[in-house]
Scaffold this motif. Structure first.
Motif, short mmCIF file in Angstrom:
data_model
loop_
_atom_site.label_atom_id
_atom_site.label_comp_id
_atom_site.label_asym_id
_atom_site.label_seq_id
_atom_site.Cartn_x
_atom_site.Cartn_y
_atom_site.Cartn_z
N THR A 10 0.84 -1.20 0.00
CA THR A 10 0.00 0.00 0.00
C THR A 10 0.87 1.25 0.00
O THR A 10 0.61 2.20 -0.74
N VAL A 14 0.86 4.12 -2.91
CA VAL A 14 0.58 5.52 -2.59
C VAL A 14 1.76 6.39 -2.99
O VAL A 14 1.58 7.49 -3.53
N PRO A 36 -9.04 0.38 2.85
CA PRO A 36 -9.12 1.85 2.85
C PRO A 36 -8.39 2.50 4.04
O PRO A 36 -7.84 3.59 3.90
N PHE A 37 -8.38 1.84 5.17
CA PHE A 37 -7.69 2.39 6.34
C PHE A 37 -6.18 2.41 6.14
O PHE A 37 -5.50 3.35 6.56
N VAL A 39 -4.75 2.63 3.17
CA VAL A 39 -4.51 3.67 2.17
C VAL A 39 -4.49 5.04 2.85
O VAL A 39 -3.62 5.87 2.57
N LEU A 40 -5.43 5.28 3.74
CA LEU A 40 -5.48 6.56 4.47
C LEU A 40 -4.24 6.75 5.32
O LEU A 40 -3.63 7.83 5.32
N ALA A 41 -3.82 5.71 6.01
CA ALA A 41 -2.60 5.79 6.84
C ALA A 41 -1.38 6.07 5.97
O ALA A 41 -0.54 6.92 6.31
N ALA A 43 -1.32 7.49 3.03
CA ALA A 43 -1.43 8.85 2.49
C ALA A 43 -1.04 9.89 3.54
O ALA A 43 -0.34 10.86 3.23
N LEU A 44 -1.45 9.70 4.77
CA LEU A 44 -1.08 10.64 5.84
C LEU A 44 0.42 10.62 6.09
O LEU A 44 1.03 11.68 6.32
#
Length: 63
Positions: A10, A14, A36-37, A39-41, A43-44
């Motif tokens: 992931t 990203v 999705p979690f 991916v969000l992590a 991205a952050l």
């Protein structure tokens, strides 16, 4: 259904997306496989690194 992707995979996806070099074939393969979690992590983390690099560059340039 494709296999779920690891956090490392992931992060890699990203990172390539940040650069804008993600291949359509890879995107199509991964669209349903990413959590999705994660991916969000990822991205952050990417945003934090990018902002940190920008701040470091400004500090270096301004003395």
């Amino acid at each position: 259904m494709s296999a779920k992707r690891t956090f490392g995979e992931t992060l890699t996806a990203v990172a390539w997306s940040f650069v804008g070099l993600r291949r359509k074939r890879d995107f199509d393969r991964d669209v349903g496989a990413f959590n999705p979690f994660l991916v969000l992590a990822a991205a952050l983390i990417g945003v934090a690194l990018f902002v940190g690099l920008l701040l470091a560059a400004v500090r270096l340039a301004t003395g």
